[in-house]
Scaffold this motif. Sequence first.
Motif, mmCIF file in Angstrom:
data_model
loop_
_atom_site.group_PDB
_atom_site.id
_atom_site.type_symbol
_atom_site.label_atom_id
_atom_site.label_comp_id
_atom_site.label_asym_id
_atom_site.label_seq_id
_atom_site.Cartn_x
_atom_site.Cartn_y
_atom_site.Cartn_z
ATOM 1 N N ARG A 602 91.223 -40.998 -22.679
ATOM 2 C CA ARG A 602 90.007 -40.704 -21.918
ATOM 3 C C ARG A 602 89.892 -39.246 -21.548
ATOM 4 O O ARG A 602 89.029 -38.862 -20.758
ATOM 5 C CB ARG A 602 89.974 -41.537 -20.616
ATOM 6 N N HIS A 603 90.739 -38.403 -22.086
ATOM 7 C CA HIS A 603 90.752 -37.006 -21.623
ATOM 8 C C HIS A 603 89.449 -36.296 -21.971
ATOM 9 O O HIS A 603 88.983 -36.349 -23.111
ATOM 10 C CB HIS A 603 91.919 -36.240 -22.257
ATOM 11 N N GLN A 604 88.841 -35.707 -20.968
ATOM 12 C CA GLN A 604 87.586 -34.983 -21.118
ATOM 13 C C GLN A 604 87.842 -33.701 -21.940
ATOM 14 O O GLN A 604 88.890 -33.074 -21.828
ATOM 15 C CB GLN A 604 87.069 -34.600 -19.721
ATOM 16 N N GLY A 605 86.904 -33.272 -22.767
ATOM 17 C CA GLY A 605 87.009 -31.976 -23.419
ATOM 18 C C GLY A 605 87.109 -30.873 -22.377
ATOM 19 O O GLY A 605 86.667 -31.032 -21.227
ATOM 20 N N HIS A 606 87.663 -29.732 -22.739
ATOM 21 C CA HIS A 606 87.897 -28.693 -21.734
ATOM 22 C C HIS A 606 87.624 -27.317 -22.317
ATOM 23 O O HIS A 606 87.618 -27.118 -23.532
ATOM 24 C CB HIS A 606 89.338 -28.743 -21.220
ATOM 25 N N ASN A 636 93.217 -36.287 -12.909
ATOM 26 C CA ASN A 636 92.168 -36.682 -11.967
ATOM 27 C C ASN A 636 90.828 -36.072 -12.343
ATOM 28 O O ASN A 636 89.788 -36.733 -12.328
ATOM 29 C CB ASN A 636 92.557 -36.253 -10.556
ATOM 30 N N ALA A 637 90.844 -34.732 -12.661
ATOM 31 C CA ALA A 637 89.587 -34.069 -12.986
ATOM 32 C C ALA A 637 88.938 -34.682 -14.224
ATOM 33 O O ALA A 637 87.718 -34.850 -14.293
ATOM 34 C CB ALA A 637 89.845 -32.575 -13.206
ATOM 35 N N SER A 638 89.750 -35.025 -15.214
ATOM 36 C CA SER A 638 89.213 -35.623 -16.441
ATOM 37 C C SER A 638 88.709 -37.038 -16.182
ATOM 38 O O SER A 638 87.646 -37.449 -16.669
ATOM 39 C CB SER A 638 90.294 -35.610 -17.517
ATOM 40 N N LYS A 639 89.480 -37.808 -15.399
ATOM 41 C CA LYS A 639 89.133 -39.224 -15.174
ATOM 42 C C LYS A 639 87.847 -39.359 -14.382
ATOM 43 O O LYS A 639 87.029 -40.268 -14.643
ATOM 44 C CB LYS A 639 90.299 -39.904 -14.453
ATOM 45 N N HIS A 640 87.625 -38.467 -13.378
ATOM 46 C CA HIS A 640 86.468 -38.628 -12.486
ATOM 47 C C HIS A 640 85.274 -37.789 -12.926
ATOM 48 O O HIS A 640 84.243 -37.805 -12.245
ATOM 49 C CB HIS A 640 86.864 -38.240 -11.061
ATOM 50 N N ALA A 641 85.388 -37.013 -14.023
ATOM 51 C CA ALA A 641 84.235 -36.255 -14.500
ATOM 52 C C ALA A 641 83.141 -37.223 -14.946
ATOM 53 O O ALA A 641 83.405 -38.240 -15.607
ATOM 54 C CB ALA A 641 84.657 -35.337 -15.647
ATOM 55 N N ASP A 642 81.886 -36.908 -14.591
ATOM 56 C CA ASP A 642 80.775 -37.826 -14.898
ATOM 57 C C ASP A 642 79.655 -37.068 -15.603
ATOM 58 O O ASP A 642 78.488 -37.244 -15.294
ATOM 59 C CB ASP A 642 80.269 -38.461 -13.600
ATOM 60 N N ALA A 643 80.031 -36.150 -16.479
ATOM 61 C CA ALA A 643 79.030 -35.403 -17.249
ATOM 62 C C ALA A 643 79.604 -35.201 -18.638
ATOM 63 O O ALA A 643 80.200 -34.174 -18.933
ATOM 64 C CB ALA A 643 78.712 -34.068 -16.587
ATOM 65 N N PRO A 644 79.480 -36.185 -19.531
ATOM 66 C CA PRO A 644 80.135 -36.124 -20.845
ATOM 67 C C PRO A 644 79.732 -34.910 -21.654
ATOM 68 O O PRO A 644 80.493 -34.443 -22.489
ATOM 69 C CB PRO A 644 79.680 -37.428 -21.522
ATOM 70 N N GLU A 645 78.465 -34.421 -21.417
ATOM 71 C CA GLU A 645 78.031 -33.285 -22.227
ATOM 72 C C GLU A 645 78.675 -31.969 -21.780
ATOM 73 O O GLU A 645 78.566 -30.965 -22.486
ATOM 74 C CB GLU A 645 76.487 -33.157 -22.146
ATOM 75 N N ARG A 646 79.316 -31.961 -20.629
ATOM 76 C CA ARG A 646 79.936 -30.726 -20.120
ATOM 77 C C ARG A 646 81.449 -30.894 -20.099
ATOM 78 O O ARG A 646 81.959 -31.893 -19.572
ATOM 79 C CB ARG A 646 79.430 -30.416 -18.701
ATOM 80 N N PRO A 647 82.208 -29.914 -20.607
ATOM 81 C CA PRO A 647 83.676 -30.011 -20.598
ATOM 82 C C PRO A 647 84.235 -29.612 -19.234
ATOM 83 O O PRO A 647 83.549 -29.018 -18.401
ATOM 84 C CB PRO A 647 84.101 -29.012 -21.672
ATOM 85 N N LEU A 648 85.509 -29.983 -19.033
ATOM 86 C CA LEU A 648 86.222 -29.455 -17.866
ATOM 87 C C LEU A 648 86.328 -27.932 -17.988
ATOM 88 O O LEU A 648 86.550 -27.404 -19.074
ATOM 89 C CB LEU A 648 87.643 -30.027 -17.773
ATOM 90 N N PRO A 666 82.977 -31.579 -13.814
ATOM 91 C CA PRO A 666 81.514 -31.729 -13.716
ATOM 92 C C PRO A 666 81.128 -33.173 -13.402
ATOM 93 O O PRO A 666 81.670 -34.120 -13.980
ATOM 94 C CB PRO A 666 81.030 -31.294 -15.108
ATOM 95 N N GLY A 667 80.211 -33.333 -12.443
ATOM 96 C CA GLY A 667 79.695 -34.646 -12.086
ATOM 97 C C GLY A 667 80.594 -35.454 -11.175
ATOM 98 O O GLY A 667 80.224 -36.553 -10.761
ATOM 99 N N PRO A 737 85.218 -25.062 -25.949
ATOM 100 C CA PRO A 737 85.363 -26.497 -25.653
ATOM 101 C C PRO A 737 85.917 -27.271 -26.823
ATOM 102 O O PRO A 737 86.676 -28.209 -26.630
ATOM 103 C CB PRO A 737 83.935 -26.919 -25.303
ATOM 104 N N GLU A 738 85.525 -26.930 -28.070
ATOM 105 C CA GLU A 738 85.991 -27.729 -29.178
ATOM 106 C C GLU A 738 87.438 -27.468 -29.531
ATOM 107 O O GLU A 738 88.032 -28.182 -30.350
ATOM 108 C CB GLU A 738 85.113 -27.474 -30.411
#
Length: 745
Positions: A602-606, A636-648, A666-667, A737-738
């Motif tokens: 589930r790791h958010q892009g960064h 925590n930051a990745s798990k609770h981020a609620d803006a998929p279009e924006r990276p950490l 974000p989010g 981000p990529e």
Amino acid sequence: MHDVRHQHLLEALKHPVLQDEFAALILVLDRHGRIVSFNRACEMVSGYAESEVRGRHFDFLLPDDQRQNVHQVFDTLVHQGALTNYANAWIDRDGREHFIQWSNTVLRDDDGATAYVIATGIDVTRYRETSRNWIDADNRYRSLVEISADIIWDTDANGVYRYVSPRVREVLGYAPEEIIGQPVDAFMYDKTEIHHLHAYLRQPAIRREGFQHFINRRRHKAGHEVILSCSGTPYFDMHGELLGFRGTSRDITELHRMEQRLRASEQRLRLSQHFAHIGTWDWHIESGELFWSEEIWPIFGQQRETFEPTYDNFLATVYPEDRDRVLTAIECCLADGERYDVEHRIRWPDGSVHWVREIGNVQTDDDGRPTRMLGVVMPIDERKQAEQRLLASERRYRFLVENAADAIAMLDEQANILEVNQRACDLFDRTRDALLGTPLCHYSPAGCQDRHQDVFERIVQADTPVTEEIRIRTPDGRAIPVELRAARLSLAQGSQIQVILRDISERRAQEEARLRQEKRQRNALVREVHHRIKNNLQGILGLLRLQARERDDPRQLIENAISQIQSIALVHGIHGQRADGQLHLCEMLPAIIDALTLHESRHQGHELCMDIDNPLAVQESESVALALILNELLTNASKHADAPERPLSIRLTTRQDTGKIHIFSPGARLPDDFDFARCLGCNTGLELVRALLPQKGARLVHTQLADGVRTELDLYPPVVQRGAGDDQPPTESHVPPETLTGEVS
């Protein structure tokens, strides 16, 4: 070739002036090499009378090794008749060798054949010996120049260096060839001093008599200041024209700094005395009345109740040997109006002697007659003591520099000692007479003679100086380790070996102590490694138990545990990869991000950005805790981020010895009752962060923004510190981000 009537010339050569008084050797030979005429100068050099040699072939006067060459020269002269200059040796009656410089010519008969050879010679034996002695002296001088503690230099009349000794490399960092050809004003630390240097060297007295202890500042090749004390002597040609200067330069940087500190101390002392302990006096000359301020009585060690300040009483306190000087200063002030400024000693009632300085001037009436003297007096005991300490320090310094601290000896090719200095006598614990004539290997401890002999043979064969460590035996049986530096000198009387011996007993003892200490530290390190592995395993068990209490999903529990264990492994992995054993924050953060990217589904892009002033090393004792903190914050930051279009957004900034990590989710939203300090609204990860956060050297702040949550982790000593050996300019790295590795470019 001269075509003359030889009978008349031969008769002329028998003239008494040429035979008895002429200083040159005149030798007449027939075409077969038999002696026809042999003047008084020849008799004095050879020790043979003319009557003994007339009719004999000349080769009995020649050394065996020169006869063939001389015969060839004589045959060429007889058959070709060319005017020849030649030099060869004669052996006198007592077997001594004389070196003769000849000028030869021939006389021909009526048929054009050579009839006689006339040789005119000069005995140049003494000149040849003098040349050899000069060469030997020059070799010794050059050897001393090579090991001198001072820079030895030579300039031409225009101030351009023609020679500098190798010592310049240690003092200024330049090789001699980088200095030679440069003017004396090159490498000045302050370019404004160049004019002063040239003005000083242009003074007629300097160009005529030389200079002593001229202080100037030079720039080391590395850029820092070096202060030199230079002394030079001019040298001239036969017409009195200046050819240049020769002299020495001594590095007095440390001494100069000491003097500056001492002068600064004296200045502070004078200022404090001026404001705290200066007395004023007023002497009415006609009445003899003398006024003292309150401070003067303690300066003179007197009591106001028992001492009356009069001119005569003042003179009575002056030290007897200084009294005439004080009276002379007073008389000059009264007669000429010259400023009264004198330092002298005074004797206190208890017999102790103290120094004071008095400054004053005279007042006159309308007719110019002196009426009053007014001035101040101050104690200068401390300043005088400081001056005496400075003089004593200067004497000690000059003594240490001008007297070699190492043992110096000259040896022949069989290693027999020819000469030693006093330090060598001290090192061998023997007198000079006892050392001279004995072989150096005689003082080798048992079992070292063969190796020492090999060392000496290598010294004899080497063309460059040799450095070795050997041991010498003292009369009481001790074996002293010494560092031997030796060089072979080629002298006219044969090769000699110049050696410098330095006692390294203390160095060896320190090295042995260091090895013992390293062994103890290595053993302690092994114990520490075992202890830490045990602690890390116990920590992993604790994390698993904590996750097990909070979570029912075994899969999520295992993923969290793997992430935490991976962070611990990363710390030890980076430690093991670096030769210096340091763990840099700029390496640790991208590595943890990479691990989360690989193992967290589930790791958010960064987007990672690092602005590095200088690498910060993480304190080893805090490295595991910091890795777990970063792991939980990023998770925590990745798990609770609620803006998929924006990276950490992750940013690392270092300045001096502090670092700041910004993590923007974000989010994300913080709970309404969130209070990290009181552990309100914290999940299991933040509870772990709160437990691991160091009490000193770290600060964590969570801020709710309109579009997400910003987490700021500030790190400073003792948790982090400047990395050892890292002195690089600031760098900034951006990872798009990529790109999920977070590597620093």
